[in-house]
Design a protein around this motif. Structure first.
Motif, PDB file in Angstrom:
ATOM      1  N   SER A 118      37.358  41.717  49.849  1.00  0.00           N
ATOM      2  CA  SER A 118      37.428  43.154  49.588  1.00  0.00           C
ATOM      3  C   SER A 118      37.906  43.414  48.167  1.00  0.00           C
ATOM      4  CB  SER A 118      38.392  43.789  50.601  1.00  0.00           C
ATOM      5  OG  SER A 118      38.555  45.150  50.297  1.00  0.00           O
ATOM      6  N   GLY A 119      36.959  43.834  47.323  1.00  0.00           N
ATOM      7  CA  GLY A 119      37.300  44.077  45.919  1.00  0.00           C
ATOM      8  C   GLY A 119      37.091  45.534  45.556  1.00  0.00           C
ATOM      9  N   GLY A 120      37.818  45.989  44.545  1.00  0.00           N
ATOM     10  CA  GLY A 120      37.653  47.352  44.040  1.00  0.00           C
ATOM     11  C   GLY A 120      36.791  47.329  42.787  1.00  0.00           C
ATOM     12  N   SER A 150      47.307  45.429  50.350  1.00  0.00           N
ATOM     13  CA  SER A 150      48.694  45.271  49.955  1.00  0.00           C
ATOM     14  C   SER A 150      49.368  46.634  49.955  1.00  0.00           C
ATOM     15  CB  SER A 150      48.765  44.643  48.569  1.00  0.00           C
ATOM     16  OG  SER A 150      50.086  44.530  48.179  1.00  0.00           O
ATOM     17  N   GLU A 153      46.762  43.042  41.854  1.00  0.00           N
ATOM     18  CA  GLU A 153      45.622  42.726  42.736  1.00  0.00           C
ATOM     19  C   GLU A 153      44.285  43.288  42.242  1.00  0.00           C
ATOM     20  OE1 GLU A 153      46.178  44.318  46.675  1.00  0.00           O
ATOM     21  OE2 GLU A 153      44.106  43.912  47.248  1.00  0.00           O
ATOM     22  N   LEU A 154      43.310  42.384  42.240  1.00  0.00           N
ATOM     23  CA  LEU A 154      41.945  42.750  41.890  1.00  0.00           C
ATOM     24  C   LEU A 154      41.116  42.789  43.170  1.00  0.00           C
ATOM     25  CD1 LEU A 154      40.368  43.058  39.208  1.00  0.00           C
ATOM     26  CD2 LEU A 154      40.095  40.576  39.182  1.00  0.00           C
ATOM     27  N   ARG A 156      40.993  38.277  59.209  1.00  0.00           N
ATOM     28  CA  ARG A 156      41.333  39.396  60.101  1.00  0.00           C
ATOM     29  C   ARG A 156      41.286  38.969  61.558  1.00  0.00           C
ATOM     30  NH1 ARG A 156      39.869  44.911  56.937  1.00  0.00           N
ATOM     31  NH2 ARG A 156      40.333  45.844  58.931  1.00  0.00           N
ATOM     32  N   GLU A 192      38.800  52.520  53.965  1.00  0.00           N
ATOM     33  CA  GLU A 192      38.168  51.233  53.618  1.00  0.00           C
ATOM     34  C   GLU A 192      36.736  51.304  54.151  1.00  0.00           C
ATOM     35  OE1 GLU A 192      40.029  47.894  55.637  1.00  0.00           O
ATOM     36  OE2 GLU A 192      39.510  48.669  57.601  1.00  0.00           O
ATOM     37  N   ARG A 217      42.264  57.179  49.621  1.00  0.00           N
ATOM     38  CA  ARG A 217      43.640  56.994  50.105  1.00  0.00           C
ATOM     39  C   ARG A 217      44.539  57.977  49.387  1.00  0.00           C
ATOM     40  NH1 ARG A 217      43.906  50.308  50.138  1.00  0.00           N
ATOM     41  NH2 ARG A 217      41.959  50.134  51.314  1.00  0.00           N
ATOM     42  N   TYR A 257      46.130  44.332  60.216  1.00  0.00           N
ATOM     43  CA  TYR A 257      45.017  43.585  60.804  1.00  0.00           C
ATOM     44  C   TYR A 257      44.980  42.112  60.370  1.00  0.00           C
ATOM     45  CZ  TYR A 257      43.382  44.772  56.135  1.00  0.00           C
ATOM     46  OH  TYR A 257      43.306  44.942  54.783  1.00  0.00           O
ATOM     47  N   ALA A 282      35.171  48.784  55.372  1.00  0.00           N
ATOM     48  CA  ALA A 282      35.037  47.726  56.374  1.00  0.00           C
ATOM     49  C   ALA A 282      34.710  48.231  57.779  1.00  0.00           C
ATOM     50  CB  ALA A 282      36.323  46.903  56.415  1.00  0.00           C
ATOM     51  N   ARG A 334      44.927  52.484  40.185  1.00  0.00           N
ATOM     52  CA  ARG A 334      45.253  53.020  41.523  1.00  0.00           C
ATOM     53  C   ARG A 334      44.944  54.509  41.537  1.00  0.00           C
ATOM     54  NH1 ARG A 334      48.180  50.514  45.126  1.00  0.00           N
ATOM     55  NH2 ARG A 334      49.399  49.344  43.620  1.00  0.00           N
ATOM     56  N   THR A 335      43.872  54.871  42.239  1.00  0.00           N
ATOM     57  CA  THR A 335      43.476  56.274  42.322  1.00  0.00           C
ATOM     58  C   THR A 335      43.339  56.644  43.797  1.00  0.00           C
ATOM     59  OG1 THR A 335      41.197  55.506  42.083  1.00  0.00           O
ATOM     60  CG2 THR A 335      42.258  56.373  40.110  1.00  0.00           C
TER      61      THR A 335
HETATM   62  N1  GAP Z   1      39.291  46.332  53.830  1.00  0.00           N
HETATM   63  C1  GAP Z   1      40.445  45.741  53.273  1.00  0.00           C
HETATM   64  C2  GAP Z   1      41.025  46.519  52.218  1.00  0.00           C
HETATM   65  O1  GAP Z   1      40.699  47.678  52.005  1.00  0.00           O
HETATM   66  P1  GAP Z   1      42.853  46.430  50.329  1.00  0.00           P
HETATM   67  O2  GAP Z   1      43.578  45.251  49.756  1.00  0.00           O
HETATM   68  O3  GAP Z   1      43.638  47.588  50.808  1.00  0.00           O
HETATM   69  O4  GAP Z   1      41.932  45.838  51.494  1.00  0.00           O
HETATM   70  C3  GAP Z   1      40.837  46.121  48.749  1.00  0.00           C
HETATM   71  O5  GAP Z   1      41.816  46.963  49.264  1.00  0.00           O
HETATM   72  C4  GAP Z   1      40.624  46.394  47.289  1.00  0.00           C
HETATM   73  O6  GAP Z   1      40.337  47.773  47.072  1.00  0.00           O
HETATM   74  C5  GAP Z   1      41.845  46.113  46.398  1.00  0.00           C
HETATM   75  O7  GAP Z   1      41.929  44.745  46.072  1.00  0.00           O
HETATM   76  C6  GAP Z   1      41.555  46.975  45.205  1.00  0.00           C
HETATM   77  O8  GAP Z   1      40.680  46.312  44.310  1.00  0.00           O
HETATM   78  C7  GAP Z   1      40.840  48.167  45.807  1.00  0.00           C
HETATM   79  N2  GAP Z   1      41.785  49.277  45.995  1.00  0.00           N
HETATM   80  C8  GAP Z   1      42.623  49.475  47.025  1.00  0.00           C
HETATM   81  N3  GAP Z   1      43.329  50.617  46.866  1.00  0.00           N
HETATM   82  C9  GAP Z   1      42.916  51.149  45.682  1.00  0.00           C
HETATM   83  C10 GAP Z   1      43.270  52.325  44.956  1.00  0.00           C
HETATM   84  N4  GAP Z   1      44.146  53.190  45.422  1.00  0.00           N
HETATM   85  N5  GAP Z   1      42.657  52.556  43.762  1.00  0.00           N
HETATM   86  C11 GAP Z   1      41.720  51.685  43.295  1.00  0.00           C
HETATM   87  N6  GAP Z   1      41.353  50.572  43.950  1.00  0.00           N
HETATM   88  C12 GAP Z   1      41.939  50.296  45.123  1.00  0.00           C
END
Ligand code: GAP
Length: 471
Positions: free
Chosen positions: A333-335, A2, A291-292, A298, A175, A207, A274, A177, A218-219
């Motif tokens: 894809s979870g964090g 997102s 978002e979790l 894809r 990512e 990122r 994608y 992936a 968000r880190t």
């Molecule tokens: N491979 C697909 C992908 O990376 P994403 O929705 O961008 O999809 C997946 O990221 C998960 O990674 C998110 O749902 C979140 O839990 C975690 N995530 C993404 N960016 C993050 C950020 N800056 N800090 C912490 N968690 C993050």
């Protein structure tokens, strides 16, 4: 992915307080510290302390068990963070992994243009270098004029080798992936897996977020748990629904309240470059519903691009039609950091006036972290009632025995009530108290965190007792 967040909900005062209390508990008890603190800290960077690393490892262990260990058709991978730079050209990240950015010409603060619009309930639609319209180009902090919108690539760059020029430039993966896609063929051939099958990976991603924040939500450096499921295109809808359901159930099974979880489908204008279809599993964090985890269809975007850019044939044979095709991908894809925060928020429970009324000190407000036993950083605390040598000796023996199997704490300081509360606050499910009777009857008292029920258990049977309770 997102890239364009969503409208912020106003947070109530008590919800803000809850977040502050959790951040404070994390620091005070050694779950999470601000990074580089003795040098004044590094913005939005965190270190996981002794309890935090246990909790994080337990989350990863549960995910791995569910996604790899208990499934014949999914295998694991640990790919390198540093990869060939062409991978990011093929994946579309060099071109498309951007956020729309504006600067305030006066106070020099930076903002995500899409977030600014969303706070005004305007749907964000960006082209590179378009400016915000009319009243929208005012700095939300000082009212100053904002620059035009620029697209800012979120990938961290670094150099490999001694030369620091363009030819040596590589990227920290945004990512995990892509490490899976570039290993798809090797894994398929070495494991002899047939479509549908999955590859799972846990690892760090990076990122250069414009607006990190909300503690570990968000880190710029974070960890992902990702699984790529390779399927025949005609089965995309079936497996998408399957994984959407499975992933929600995983969180509920580990203790998150269903009422705090929601699905949200991405609108066309917020889909990552994608994704054909994307749904988020959102959690009701104190600061926002956010978002979790993402479930993404894809399509064949990734494999077709890597096939094109690498020149390697990544097609598989359809056993029925005897025709070759490129598998499609359903991704979960979870964090880990976000899940950890959600588990903490959900487990954090305050009890006004305390739970016991027998002593004066227990009339204070008590905090109990009602984490699922599988996630609790410490499973058992061994507490001798006094520091008398004979009690400490028996207690140490019990601690040594139990810690062969479980993460345990040993604590002989302060009054027993205070020690119970210290363990409740970090979510320890069981306390074992060794008292003077233990020397005679060879039994100890086991106290349950949630019910506060106490049981006398024979020391000789203590390991079996916990195997039964914790496994
Ligand atoms: N491979 C697909 C992908 O990376 P994403 O929705 O961008 O999809 C997946 O990221 C998960 O990674 C998110 O749902 C979140 O839990 C975690 N995530 C993404 N960016 C993050 C950020 N800056 N800090 C912490 N968690 C993050």
């Amino acid at each position: 992915m997102s890239l364009k967040g969503k409208k912020k909900q106003p947070s109530s005062q008590s919800e803000n307080n809850k977040m502050e209390k959790i951040v404070s508990l994390c620091k005070r008890r050694g779950f999470i510290f601000p990074s580089s603190e003795i040098y004044g800290g590094l913005s939005s960077s965190y270190d996981y302390g002794p309890l935090g690393v246990e909790l994080k490892n337990n989350i990863k262990k549960e995910w791995w068990k569910e996604m790899v260990q208990q499934r014949d058709e999914i295998v694991g991978l640990d790919s390198a963070i540093l990869m060939h730079p062409k991978i990011w050209e093929a994946s579309g990240h060099l071109e498309g992994f951007t956020d729309p950015l504006v600067d305030c010409k006066f106070c020099k603060k930076r903002f995500r243009a899409d977030h600014l619009l969303e706070t005004k309930s305007i749907k964000p639609e960006f082209q590179p270098a378009t400016s915000l319209k009319k009243d929208d180009n005012k700095c939300p902090e000082c009212g100053g004029e904002l620059t035009k919108v620029r697209n800012f690539n979120l990938m961290f760059k670094t150099f490999m080798g001694v030369l620091e020029d363009k030819s040596a430039q590589i990227y920290l993966r945004p990512e995990t992936a892509q490490g899976i896609y570039v290993n798809f063929e090797s894994i398929r051939l070495t494991t002899n897996k047939k479509i549908p099958f999955g590859i799972a990976q846990i690892g760090k991603a990076f990122r250069n977020e414009i607006t990190p924040g909300n503690f570990i939500f968000r880190t710029r450096e974070f960890e992902q748990m990702e699984m790529q499921y390779f399927i025949h295109p005609k089965e995309a809808a079936k497996y998408f629904e399957y994984w959407k359901k499975q992933r929600l159930e995983w969180y509920i099974n580990l203790g998150l309240n269903r009422k705090n979880l929601k699905y949200r489908e991405h609108q066309k204008n917020e889909l990552a470059h994608y994704a054909k279809v994307a749904w988020d599993i959102e959690y009701n964090f104190p600061f926002d519903q956010s978002e979790l985890e993402g479930i993404h269809n894809r399509g064949d975007f990734d494999l077709s691009r890597h096939q094109q850019y690498s020149g390697k044939d990544l097609k598989v044979l359809d056993e029925e039609t005897k025709k070759e095709y490129l598998p499609h991908i359903i991704e979960t894809s979870g964090g880990i950091d976000r899940s950890l925060l959600a588990f903490l928020v959900d487990a954090y429970t305050e009890i006004e006036g305390g739970r016991t009324t027998t002593t004066k000190s227990t009339k204070e407000m008590e905090v109990v972290l009602k984490l699922d036993k599988r996630l609790a950083p410490v499973k058992i605390a061994v507490l001798p009632l006094s520091k008398k040598e004979n009690l400490e000796k028996v207690s140490q023996e019990i601690y040594t025995k139990l810690s062969q199997q479980y993460m345990c704490h040993y604590d002989s300081t302060q009054a027993i009530g205070r020690r119970y509360r210290r363990q409740d606050e970090i979510g320890t499910p069981y306390c074992v108290t060794v008292d003077f009777d233990s020397l005679e009857d060879k039994k100890v008292t086991v106290r349950d965190r949630d019910t506060m029920k106490q049981e006398r258990i024979a020391i000789a049977e203590i390991m079996d007792y916990f195997i039964n309770k914790l496994n």
